[in-house]
Design a protein around this motif. Structure first.
Motif, short mmCIF file in Angstrom:
data_model
loop_
_atom_site.label_atom_id
_atom_site.label_comp_id
_atom_site.label_asym_id
_atom_site.label_seq_id
_atom_site.Cartn_x
_atom_site.Cartn_y
_atom_site.Cartn_z
N TYR A 1 -8.36 4.46 -9.71
CA TYR A 1 -7.86 3.42 -8.82
C TYR A 1 -8.93 3.13 -7.75
O TYR A 1 -9.58 4.05 -7.26
N ASN B 1 -2.19 4.07 -13.79
CA ASN B 1 -2.61 2.67 -13.80
C ASN B 1 -4.13 2.66 -13.98
O ASN B 1 -4.82 3.34 -13.22
N LYS C 1 6.54 0.03 -5.28
CA LYS C 1 6.67 0.09 -6.74
C LYS C 1 8.10 0.46 -7.14
O LYS C 1 8.61 0.00 -8.15
N LYS D 1 4.69 -2.28 1.60
CA LYS D 1 3.75 -1.23 2.00
C LYS D 1 4.44 -0.12 2.79
O LYS D 1 4.07 0.20 3.93
N SER E 1 5.40 5.37 -3.26
CA SER E 1 5.40 4.05 -2.63
C SER E 1 6.69 3.30 -2.95
O SER E 1 7.02 3.10 -4.13
N GLY F 1 2.27 2.24 3.08
CA GLY F 1 1.92 2.10 1.67
C GLY F 1 1.25 3.34 1.10
O GLY F 1 0.83 4.26 1.83
N GLY F 2 1.16 3.33 -0.24
CA GLY F 2 0.48 4.42 -0.93
C GLY F 2 -0.99 4.46 -0.53
O GLY F 2 -1.60 5.54 -0.43
N THR F 3 -1.58 3.31 -0.28
CA THR F 3 -3.01 3.25 0.05
C THR F 3 -3.32 4.03 1.32
O THR F 3 -4.27 4.81 1.37
N VAL G 1 2.68 6.75 -7.22
CA VAL G 1 3.37 5.52 -6.80
C VAL G 1 4.18 4.89 -7.93
O VAL G 1 5.16 4.20 -7.68
N TRP G 2 3.82 5.18 -9.18
CA TRP G 2 4.53 4.58 -10.32
C TRP G 2 5.65 5.48 -10.83
O TRP G 2 6.16 5.27 -11.94
N LEU H 1 -2.93 7.74 0.68
CA LEU H 1 -4.09 8.29 -0.03
C LEU H 1 -5.25 8.52 0.92
O LEU H 1 -5.89 9.58 0.91
N ASP I 1 -1.25 10.89 -6.81
CA ASP I 1 -0.83 9.51 -6.58
C ASP I 1 0.27 9.19 -7.61
O ASP I 1 -0.01 8.92 -8.77
N ASN J 1 -3.72 10.48 -10.72
CA ASN J 1 -2.75 9.39 -10.71
C ASN J 1 -1.85 9.51 -11.95
O ASN J 1 -2.33 9.46 -13.07
C1 LIG Z 1 -2.39 3.87 -8.79
C2 LIG Z 1 -2.06 3.17 -7.52
N1 LIG Z 1 -2.15 3.82 -6.35
C3 LIG Z 1 -1.86 3.22 -5.18
C4 LIG Z 1 -1.46 1.91 -5.12
C5 LIG Z 1 -1.20 1.27 -3.80
O1 LIG Z 1 0.12 1.37 -3.41
P1 LIG Z 1 0.62 0.57 -2.11
O2 LIG Z 1 0.75 -0.87 -2.48
O3 LIG Z 1 1.93 1.22 -1.76
O4 LIG Z 1 -0.40 0.78 -1.04
C6 LIG Z 1 -1.35 1.19 -6.32
C7 LIG Z 1 -0.97 -0.23 -6.31
O5 LIG Z 1 -1.12 -0.95 -7.26
C8 LIG Z 1 -1.64 1.83 -7.53
O6 LIG Z 1 -1.55 1.19 -8.72
#
Ligand SMILES: Cc1ncc(COP(=O)(O)O)c(C=O)c1O
Length: 387
Positions: free
Chosen positions: A121, A170, A232, A240, A229, A95-97, A200-201, A100, A198, A166
């Protein structure tokens, strides 16, 4: 009682959890959390199911399956003219998390300053602090949430090791124009800072707006860690599967963190994401159109009730600025009121600020079935007036 790690021990329950709990307690429609309520593309899910049944269930390579790394590189070459060496510049994460966290821990050392933008975020600041970094916060504001030279000049210093950016943003639902990216790139170069971006979007943009990866801005290729990610991109948020793309010296160290955070990521899902990234442009364009349709449905509905909607350029979210309504309550009080009185959950944008919060903006997720959105709108029909 032992004293535990304060960075984490002192974290409050996030507003996302609090609102989701309130949504459950009140049997409310949850337009707070950002996940679509359709099951996701059937062919991609089938590719994952096939991979589960026909192999691909043991530890894959730490950097990710070669076929997915190749698919990521080809995808970005096609969409952004970005040439990445799949074996030296692309890594798959959980996942993006995780991407990061790996990037932040790879870059930040005690005393380093990291520029972050509020709304921020929720995962960024605790990890920066755990690494000993010092967050320097820029306050972005509605309705445009744009970067300014003045704001950047106030936070960049010779100690600025990195900036965490980001885009699309978001919760503000902004897709940053080239002008802002060039401004940020200028600061990164002047202060010799690394950009952790970041994105992901990146595919969830509307009205023909094109996401521009910061890594493609001149001077940024070797100083940007780009994060994506599949969750998304394919509306499969529980999968993830994340990606990190960066020049070899940056990726090498990021990979060393990943090695001990998760080491690998479910191989069957990687196979399916590799398949998905190869889909023709039609898939991505119609995904955007479908989401834009939902955005328009919720926007028009909220406007007809009397809510001032800030138009969403991307992500699954739109925001409403309550300030012209004269409700005399904060975004958080408003969210608590509508979840209990009207059975609709949303997220107060102040939750994305650590200091000097913007307290008049509320985020709604529109990635929901028409019927769900319509019911929420019916319930909210007199929520602009306080009961
Ligand atoms: C700005 C941002 N970064 C990272 C993430 C996390 O991405 P992932 O679900 O792939 O870990 C999100 C998820 O909502 C997000 O909005």
């Amino acid at each position: 009682m032992h004293s535990l790690n304060k960075t984490f021990a002192n974290l409050p329950v996030t507003v996302f959890e609090a609102m989701s709990q309130l949504a459950r307690d009140n049997n409310a429609i949850n337009l707070g959390q950002g996940f679509p309520d359709d099951p996701g593309p059937e062919d991609i899910r089938r590719a994952a199911a096939d991979a589960v049944m026909n192999g691909y269930n043991q530890y894959p390579s730490m950097m990710g399956l070669p076929e997915l790394r190749q698919a990521i590189a080809s995808h970005y070459a096609h969409w952004h003219d970005l040439n990445l060496d799949p074996m030296a510049e692309v890594m798959v994460t959980s996942g993006g998390t995780e991407a990061l966290t790996s990037a932040i821990l790879a870059v930040v050392e005690p005393g380093d300053e990291v520029v972050c933008f509020q709304p921020v975020y929720d995962s960024y600041l605790p990890i920066i602090r755990q690494a000993g970094g010092i967050a320097r916060l820029v306050r972005l504001e509605p309705p445009h949430w744009r970067l300014t030279e003045e704001a950047l000049r106030a936070v960049f210093t010779p100690k600025t090791k990195a900036v965490l950016f980001n885009n699309p943003l978001n919760p503000a639902a902004v897709v940053y124009p080239r002008e802002d990216l060039e401004l940020l790139a200028r600061f990164c170069q002047e202060f010799d800072s690394i950009a952790i971006c970041d994105e992901v979007w990146e595919h969830v943009t509307f009205d023909g707006l094109q996401h521009i990866p910061l890594i493609t801005i001149p001077g940024m290729r070797d100083r940007t860690i780009k994060i994506g990610s599949a969750g998304k991109i394919f509306s499969l948020t529980g999968w993830k599967i994340g990606f990190v793309c960066a020049a070899p010296p940056l990726l090498r160290v990021t990979a060393k963190v990943h090695q001990f955070l998760t080491f690998t990521t479910a191989p069957n899902l990687q196979v399916a994401v590799a398949y998905g990234l190869g889909k023709t442009d039609d898939y991505f364009l119609s995904m955007r159109q479908e989401l834009a349709r939902s955005r328009d449905r919720l926007t028009k509905g909220l406007e007809s009730i009397g809510f001032p909607v800030l138009k969403s350029q991307g992500t699954y979210f739109l925001t409403v600025d309550l300030s012209p309504l004269g409700l005399n309550e904060s975004d958080e009080a408003f969210c608590r009121r509508i979840v209990t009185d009207y059975k609709v959950a949303a997220i107060p944008v102040s939750a994305f600020y650590e200091e000097q919060p913007v307290t008049s903006v509320v985020r709604f997720c529109f990635a929901k079935k028409d019927a769900t959105l319509d019911t929420a709108l019916e319930r909210l029909s007199d929520a602009v007036h306080r009961r």
